[in-house]
Scaffold this active site. Sequence first.
Site, PDB file in Angstrom:
ATOM      1  CB  CYS A   1      -0.922   0.037   1.106  1.00 21.30           C
ATOM      2  SG  CYS A   1      -1.904   1.570   1.327  1.00 21.30           S
TER       3      CYS A   1
ATOM      4  CG  HIS B   1      -2.057  -1.984  -9.262  1.00 22.81           C
ATOM      5  ND1 HIS B   1      -3.047  -1.159  -8.996  1.00 22.81           N
ATOM      6  CD2 HIS B   1      -1.166  -2.500  -8.570  1.00 22.81           C
ATOM      7  CE1 HIS B   1      -2.438  -0.877  -7.534  1.00 22.81           C
ATOM      8  NE2 HIS B   1      -1.484  -1.762  -7.342  1.00 22.81           N
TER       9      HIS B   1
ATOM     10  CD  GLU C   1      -7.072   1.181  -2.776  1.00 20.28           C
ATOM     11  OE1 GLU C   1      -6.793   0.387  -2.113  1.00 20.28           O
ATOM     12  OE2 GLU C   1      -6.817   2.585  -2.734  1.00 20.28           O
TER      13      GLU C   1
ATOM     14  CB  CYS D   1      -4.871   3.502  -5.208  1.00 20.08           C
ATOM     15  SG  CYS D   1      -4.057   2.063  -5.280  1.00 20.08           S
TER      16      CYS D   1
ATOM     17  N   GLY E   1      -1.260   2.065  -7.127  1.00 24.16           N
ATOM     18  CA  GLY E   1      -2.269   2.384  -8.519  1.00 24.16           C
ATOM     19  C   GLY E   1      -1.481   3.347  -9.373  1.00 24.16           C
TER      20      GLY E   1
HETATM   21  N1  LIG Z   1      -6.382  -2.413  -2.135  1.00 25.40           N
HETATM   22  C1  LIG Z   1      -5.039  -2.593  -2.384  1.00 25.40           C
HETATM   23  C2  LIG Z   1      -3.981  -2.504  -1.271  1.00 25.40           C
HETATM   24  C3  LIG Z   1      -3.882  -0.905  -0.960  1.00 25.40           C
HETATM   25  C4  LIG Z   1      -3.443   0.016  -1.977  1.00 25.40           C
HETATM   26  C5  LIG Z   1      -3.302   1.406  -1.483  1.00 25.40           C
HETATM   27  N2  LIG Z   1      -4.481   2.289  -1.254  1.00 25.40           N
HETATM   28  C6  LIG Z   1      -1.978   2.060  -2.206  1.00 25.40           C
HETATM   29  O1  LIG Z   1      -2.058   3.381  -1.791  1.00 25.40           O
HETATM   30  O2  LIG Z   1      -1.164   1.616  -2.853  1.00 25.40           O
HETATM   31  C7  LIG Z   1      -4.929  -4.138  -2.721  1.00 25.40           C
HETATM   32  O3  LIG Z   1      -5.766  -4.761  -2.591  1.00 25.40           O
HETATM   33  O4  LIG Z   1      -3.731  -4.707  -3.179  1.00 25.40           O
END
Ligand SMILES: N[C@@H](CCC[C@H](N)C(=O)O)C(=O)O
Length: 276
Positions: A75, A161, A210, A219, A222
């Site tokens: 994250c 991703h 997400e 994200c 992301g």
């Molecule tokens: N939802 C993501 C994990 C969290 C990612 C995040 N918010 C970021 O800032 O990178 C997953 O399930 O991989």
Amino acid sequence: MLLHFTKMHGLGNDFMVLDLISQKVRLRPEQIRRLADRHFGVGFDQLLTVEVPTTPDADFRYRIYNADGSEVENCGNGARCFAVFVHDRKLTNKNRLQVETAGGPLILLINDKGLVTVDMGVPRLQPDLIPFAAEHQAISYPLEVAGQSLEVGAVSMGNPHAVLRIDDVAHAPVAELGPQIENHPRFPKRVNAGFLQVVSRNQGRLRVFERGVGETLACGTGACAAMVYGRLQGWFDSRVEMQLPGGHLQLEWQGEGHPVMMTGPAQKVFEGHLHL
Ligand SMILES: N[C@@H](CCC[C@H](N)C(=O)O)C(=O)O
């Protein structure tokens, strides 16, 4: 048990952060889901835990749980909050930290301008490392979603991703396509779905649906994945400002084999105690 927590956010992607060095607790997925609830709990996109490292070269172990209770590999916005948290709690006075995550090591650098730069590691593009079902590695792949063939990039920043280029983020079909991409059978561990608008060679706009949460205000991983996809496609130069609904991140990527550097803010909102 009385548990101390800190509420933080990175560009509106919000977190409950727990120091599990001075407090000993193991939360079950249903407890995490209840705490994440914005009406019945603290409310957050991810739970972050600060733990004793298991490898000698790391300063801390950084673990991440989505609002649905699933543990994930990385994250980016959380990593910046992690750096500020361990400083505020006086768990370290180092400005350069190496942390261990389930997706590999990260290096966190606290800048004097109150920003944090994270060396997010080298993106993984091989389909089996993402993981993504494809015969060969490619810059983009056709993906059948809701009766249409989309062209997506697939990138792992430790976590998976899919990135789709769209004309205008304001009208991107995030709510319609996001859940279908997240649960697409070609991504066996599910996937985060990014909707990227290329504004110029140095500027992008991005919305992310997400995995395990839904659409968030930002994200970090992301944004890095979108930078990588955009650069592999030849749309971006090596430095890009990525605008997300909650604010912007500065990204730098020199190309394949190099790590992605991400710089942005991290904010503490409040501290609290709760009975478990
Ligand atoms: N939802 C993501 C994990 C969290 C990612 C995040 N918010 C970021 O800032 O990178 C997953 O399930 O991989």
